[in-house]
Design an enzyme around this catalytic site. Structure first.
Site, PDB file in Angstrom:
ATOM      1  N   LYS A 195       0.865  -1.176   0.000  1.00 39.46           N
ATOM      2  CA  LYS A 195       0.000   0.000   0.000  1.00 39.46           C
ATOM      3  C   LYS A 195       0.903   1.228   0.000  1.00 39.46           C
ATOM      4  O   LYS A 195       1.629   1.480   0.962  1.00 39.46           O
ATOM      5  CB  LYS A 195      -0.897  -0.006   1.233  1.00 39.46           C
ATOM      6  CG  LYS A 195      -1.789   1.224   1.313  1.00 39.46           C
ATOM      7  CD  LYS A 195      -2.718   1.145   2.499  1.00 39.46           C
ATOM      8  CE  LYS A 195      -3.573   2.385   2.604  1.00 39.46           C
ATOM      9  NZ  LYS A 195      -4.433   2.356   3.785  1.00 39.46           N
ATOM     10  N   LYS A 248      -1.962  -1.569  -4.049  1.00 39.88           N
ATOM     11  CA  LYS A 248      -2.831  -0.404  -4.010  1.00 39.88           C
ATOM     12  C   LYS A 248      -1.995   0.855  -4.036  1.00 39.88           C
ATOM     13  O   LYS A 248      -1.026   0.919  -3.296  1.00 39.88           O
ATOM     14  CB  LYS A 248      -3.644  -0.489  -2.718  1.00 39.88           C
ATOM     15  CG  LYS A 248      -4.460   0.711  -2.388  1.00 39.88           C
ATOM     16  CD  LYS A 248      -5.077   0.509  -1.037  1.00 39.88           C
ATOM     17  CE  LYS A 248      -5.813   1.776  -0.690  1.00 39.88           C
ATOM     18  NZ  LYS A 248      -6.250   1.803   0.661  1.00 39.88           N
TER      19      LYS A 248
HETATM   20  C1  PBG Z   1      -7.211   3.463   5.187  1.00 42.05           C
HETATM   21  C2  PBG Z   1      -7.506   3.238   3.772  1.00 42.05           C
HETATM   22  C3  PBG Z   1      -7.233   4.093   2.677  1.00 42.05           C
HETATM   23  C4  PBG Z   1      -7.900   3.543   1.585  1.00 42.05           C
HETATM   24  C5  PBG Z   1      -8.480   2.365   1.999  1.00 42.05           C
HETATM   25  N1  PBG Z   1      -8.208   2.171   3.353  1.00 42.05           N
HETATM   26  C6  PBG Z   1      -6.490   5.296   2.429  1.00 42.05           C
HETATM   27  C7  PBG Z   1      -5.643   6.086   3.235  1.00 42.05           C
HETATM   28  O1  PBG Z   1      -4.503   5.708   3.518  1.00 42.05           O
HETATM   29  O2  PBG Z   1      -6.120   7.184   3.583  1.00 42.05           O
HETATM   30  C8  PBG Z   1      -7.949   4.191   0.232  1.00 42.05           C
HETATM   31  C9  PBG Z   1      -9.022   3.760  -0.660  1.00 42.05           C
HETATM   32  C10 PBG Z   1      -9.318   4.661  -1.799  1.00 42.05           C
HETATM   33  O3  PBG Z   1      -8.672   5.711  -2.022  1.00 42.05           O
HETATM   34  O4  PBG Z   1     -10.236   4.323  -2.535  1.00 42.05           O
HETATM   35  N2  PBG Z   1      -6.172   3.040   5.833  1.00 42.05           N
END
Ligand code: PBG
Length: 323
Positions: A195, A248
């Site tokens: 991520k 992601k």
């Molecule tokens: C939270 C989380 C995030 C997303 C999913 N779970 C983002 C973040 O780090 O703020 C992003 C999903 C999206 O942008 O569609 N930890």
């Protein structure tokens, strides 16, 4: 000696021939639809930066589950939006919290729906970070028991799969141990392994009201220039017994999807995040590109790169287009 076949257009002549030689396909069964459920809501609340997406009230979930069933979308990723925030986010593990109640409502409406929950605290903490903050820093090991309790509360509510997204080291191992201790050996873990710290999460942070109130997430999310590090993250999560690993965002990281696919044999998910979705929607609204073909082209790219599961806000529309 065989002659090089250079008349590749032969197999592009008709739509039926093209279909015959098509290498990858999109199927609604591979989609996971992210949904936002707002505590205390009485009606659907549009999310400005995510055109077409809403925060749902609990009371709308039975209908949502039916609609997904009709479209052939069989999995959801649930984000509960609590009605208040706390410094240490203890309420995120409340057995009657918004995510837990959402899981129950979805499962009651359609027991066959695969219910996946996001396990993180950024939507619950006053500071908007994904863990417990001590002396201005996110404390990794202090966060693990909290994430584990949240995961157990989701499993107890009936979640099939929990998806830790906090990017804390050893979070998968901590969660697996607590799930097993609680008797939830059948609950799977979908690890947000690679991520990245990304600008493409912007619209999501509006949806969840989870923008960090100080600093940013670079001390725990991955740096975008690094690819080998993503392989180490995936390897670590698999060693900790992740059932599925994830990359992601999606399109800007297709190389990572491909490299993880080549290296590991676990199921691989990709998350087409909010900003990727919003870009296509905005350009389509401006009349600058055709929404359906652009969206389907981005989705097939994930499959071609090697993803098995695709998490996308286009899930419902794409399922309808693919009929
Ligand atoms: C939270 C989380 C995030 C997303 C999913 N779970 C983002 C973040 O780090 O703020 C992003 C999903 C999206 O942008 O569609 N930890």
């Amino acid at each position: 000696m065989l002659k090089t076949q250079d008349r590749l257009r032969r197999l592009r002549r008709t739509s039926a021939i093209r279909d015959l030689v098509q290498e990858t396909r999109l199927n609604a069964a591979d989609f996971i639809y992210p949904i936002f459920v707002g505590e205390g809501l009485t009606e659907r609340q549009p999310i400005n930066a995510l055109p077409g997406q809403v925060r749902l009230p609990l009371s709308a979930l039975a209908r949502e589950a039916d609609e997904l069933g009709e479209l052939g979308v069989r999995a959801v990723l649930v984000f509960g939006v609590p009605d208040h925030k706390e410094e240490a986010a203890g309420h995120a593990a409340d057995s009657h919290g918004i995510t837990q109640e959402a899981v129950r409502a979805l499962k009651a409406a359609n027991p066959d729906l695969v219910v996946i929950t996001d396990v993180c605290v950024c939507g619950h903490t006053t500071h908007g970070h994904c863990g417990i903050v001590r002396d201005g820093e996110v404390d990794n090991d202090a966060t693990l028991p909290l994430l584990s309790s949240i995961a157990v509360s989701h499993a107890e509510a009936g979640a099939d799969i929990v998806a830790p997204s906090a990017m804390m080291d050893r979070q998968v191992a901590a969660i697996r141990a607590r799930l097993d201790d609680g008797g939830y050996t059948g609950t799977s873990i979908l690890a947000y392994s690679a991520k990245y710290a990304s600008a493409f999460y912007g619209p999501f942070r509006e949806a969840l009201d989870s923008k960090p109130q100080f600093g940013d997430r670079r001390a725990y999310q991955m740096p975008s220039p690094n690819a080998r590090e993503a392989l180490r993250e995936a390897e670590a999560d698999i060693a900790q017994e992740a059932d599925i690993v994830m990359v992601k965002p999606g399109l800007p990281y297709l190389d990572i999807v491909h490299r993880i696919r080549e290296r590991f044999d676990v199921p691989l998910a990709v998350y087409q995040v909010s900003g990727e979705y919003a870009m296509i929607k905005a350009a389509a609204q401006a009349g600058w590109l055709d929404e359906k073909t652009a969206a389907l082209e981005s989705l097939i790219a994930f499959r071609r790169a090697g993803a098995d599961l695709v998490i996308t806000y286009f899930a419902k529309e794409a399922a309808a287009w693919l009929r």
